[in-house]
Design a protein around this motif. Structure first.
Motif, PDB file in Angstrom:
ATOM      1  N   MET A 309      74.055  25.493  66.252  1.00  0.00           N
ATOM      2  CA  MET A 309      75.148  26.420  66.499  1.00  0.00           C
ATOM      3  C   MET A 309      76.471  25.823  66.023  1.00  0.00           C
ATOM      4  SD  MET A 309      73.793  29.128  67.675  1.00  0.00           S
ATOM      5  CE  MET A 309      75.246  29.985  68.276  1.00  0.00           C
ATOM      6  N   ASP A 310      76.628  24.477  66.211  1.00  0.00           N
ATOM      7  CA  ASP A 310      77.871  23.826  65.750  1.00  0.00           C
ATOM      8  C   ASP A 310      77.998  23.916  64.243  1.00  0.00           C
ATOM      9  OD1 ASP A 310      78.509  23.170  68.332  1.00  0.00           O
ATOM     10  OD2 ASP A 310      77.727  21.097  68.232  1.00  0.00           O
ATOM     11  N   ARG A 311      76.903  23.730  63.515  1.00  0.00           N
ATOM     12  CA  ARG A 311      76.932  23.801  62.049  1.00  0.00           C
ATOM     13  C   ARG A 311      77.294  25.212  61.570  1.00  0.00           C
ATOM     14  NH1 ARG A 311      71.350  20.484  60.735  1.00  0.00           N
ATOM     15  NH2 ARG A 311      72.114  18.396  61.361  1.00  0.00           N
ATOM     16  N   VAL A 314      80.998  25.745  61.906  1.00  0.00           N
ATOM     17  CA  VAL A 314      81.792  25.015  60.897  1.00  0.00           C
ATOM     18  C   VAL A 314      81.767  25.792  59.578  1.00  0.00           C
ATOM     19  CG1 VAL A 314      81.905  22.936  59.470  1.00  0.00           C
ATOM     20  CG2 VAL A 314      81.533  22.770  61.949  1.00  0.00           C
ATOM     21  N   ILE A 315      80.602  26.306  59.181  1.00  0.00           N
ATOM     22  CA  ILE A 315      80.430  27.050  57.923  1.00  0.00           C
ATOM     23  C   ILE A 315      81.310  28.298  57.949  1.00  0.00           C
ATOM     24  CG2 ILE A 315      78.818  28.361  56.498  1.00  0.00           C
ATOM     25  CD1 ILE A 315      76.679  26.327  57.351  1.00  0.00           C
TER      26      ILE A 315
END
Length: 316
Positions: A309-311, A314-315
Motif C-alpha cells: 500500500m505504501d508503494r 508513492v507512485i
C-alpha cells in the motif's frame, strides 16, 4: 471439595435429599436403613432351626453325649453349649461379609456420582478425584470386611451378655419344662385317654416328642436348647448393632476427613499432580499451535500488505 463434602454430609449423615428429590437411590440414610433391616431378617431366616418330625433336640443330645466327662450329671456342659453355638454362628458367618461388600458398593456409586456432578467442569480433576475415591473406598471396604469377620469370630468362641433379656426369655421358655418332661415320659393324655406325643413349644411351634422317650439326656437337651435360643436372639441383635455402628463411624470419617485427604494426596503427592492438572490435552495444544501459526501468518501478511500500500501511495 467443600461442595462435595456438604452434599455427602446431607445425603449420608443428615438424611437430607433436597439436591436429589426424585432420585430415590440418593436418599442414602433410608436406603442404608433398608439394607440393615434386610440383613436382620436374613440372619434370622438363615439361622432358623429346621425342626422336623423326629429330630427335635437330637443334635443337642448328640453333642451332650460327646461332651460327657467325669462329674456330676446335672450340670450343663459349657463345651456342649459352645459347640452348638459355634455351629450356628458358622451358618450365618458369610451373611455379614456379603452385607458389607454390598453396602460399600452402594456407597461407592453414591460418592462417585456426587464427585462427578461437582467436578463436571473440571474433567482432569474429575478423573483424579474419582480414582482417589475408588482407592479409598476399596481400602475401607477391606477394613470393614476384616472387622466384621473379627466380630463373627468373637461370637463363635465367647458366650456373654449383660442384657437382662437373656434371663427373662430363658425363664419364660423354661415354664414349658414340666409339660415337656411329662410328655416325653408318656404321662400326658388327651381327652380320649390317648398318650400325647407332641406339644406346642414357643418359637418352634408344634413338635413331635415321641422319639425322645428313651433319651436320658432329653431334659438337659431341652435346657440347652432354651438357653441357646434365648442367647441367639441377643447374638443376632448384637451383630446388626455392631455393623450399623461401625458403618456410621466409617461414613463419618470418610466424609469429614478421609475423602478430602485422599484426593489432595492424589493431586499433590505423586509426580507433580498439580502440574498435571495444568497440562493441556493434545487436541487443545494442537489447536493452540494452529492458531498461533495463523496469527503469525496474518501479521506477516499485514506487514507485506502495508508495504504494498505504501508503494502504491508513492507512485500516485
Amino acid at each position: 471439595m467443600g461442595l462435595v463434602k456438604e452434599s455427602l454430609r446431607k445425603i449420608l449423615i443428615r438424611g437430607e435429599y433436597d439436591e436429589y428429590p426424585e432420585d430415590a437411590n440418593m436418599h442414602c440414610t433410608a436406603r442404608l436403613a433398608e439394607m440393615l433391616d434386610e440383613l436382620s431378617k436374613s440372619l434370622v431366616s438363615s439361622s432358623a432351626d429346621d425342626v422336623k418330625l423326629g429330630n427335635f433336640l437330637m443334635e443337642e443330645i448328640r453333642v451332650l453325649e460327646e461332651a460327657k466327662g467325669i462329674g456330676l450329671p446335672n450340670f450343663l456342659s459349657r463345651t456342649a453349649f459352645l459347640t452348638v453355638l459355634h455351629k450356628k454362628v458358622q451358618m450365618i458367618s458369610e451373611t455379614p461379609v456379603e452385607f458389607m461388600i454390598k453396602v460399600w458398593g452402594y456407597l461407592e456409586g453414591v460418592i462417585l456420582s456426587v464427585l462427578t456432578r461437582h467436578c463436571d467442569n473440571y474433567p482432569t480433576l474429575q478423573c483424579s478425584s474419582r480414582r482417589a475415591a475408588g482407592n479409598l473406598i476399596s481400602r475401607m471396604k477391606d477394613q470393614s470386611v476384616f472387622r466384621v469377620k473379627e466380630i463373627v469370630q468373637t461370637e463363635k468362641y465367647a458366650d456373654y451378655t449383660c442384657d437382662p433379656e437373656y434371663i427373662s426369655v430363658w425363664n419364660r421358655f423354661m415354664l414349658q419344662k414340666d409339660k415337656f418332661i411329662s410328655t416325653v415320659k408318656g404321662k400326658q393324655f388327651d381327652m380320649n385317654k390317648v398318650k400325647v406325643t407332641s406339644m406346642e413349644i414357643e418359637t418352634f411351634g408344634k413338635v413331635g416328642l415321641g422319639h425322645l422317650e428313651n433319651q436320658h439326656l432329653a431334659e438337659q437337651a431341652f435346657d440347652m436348647k432354651m438357653r441357646l435360643t434365648s442367647y441367639w436372639k441377643i447374638v443376632l441383635k448384637r451383630l446388626v448393632d455392631s455393623m450399623a455402628l461401625h458403618l456410621l463411624f466409617s461414613i463419618q470419617n470418610l466424609v469429614n476427613n478421609d475423602l478430602e485427604l485422599e484426593i489432595v494426596n492424589e493431586l499433590t503427592g505423586y509426580g507433580g499432580g498439580i502440574e498435571r492438572l495444568l497440562e493441556e490435552s493434545p487436541s487443545v495444544a494442537g489447536k493452540r499451535d494452529r492458531l498461533l501459526k495463523s496469527i503469525k501468518l496474518l501479521k506477516e501478511s499485514k506487514e507485506v500488505l502495508g508495504k504494498i500500500m505504501d508503494r502504491i501511495a508513492v507512485i500516485e
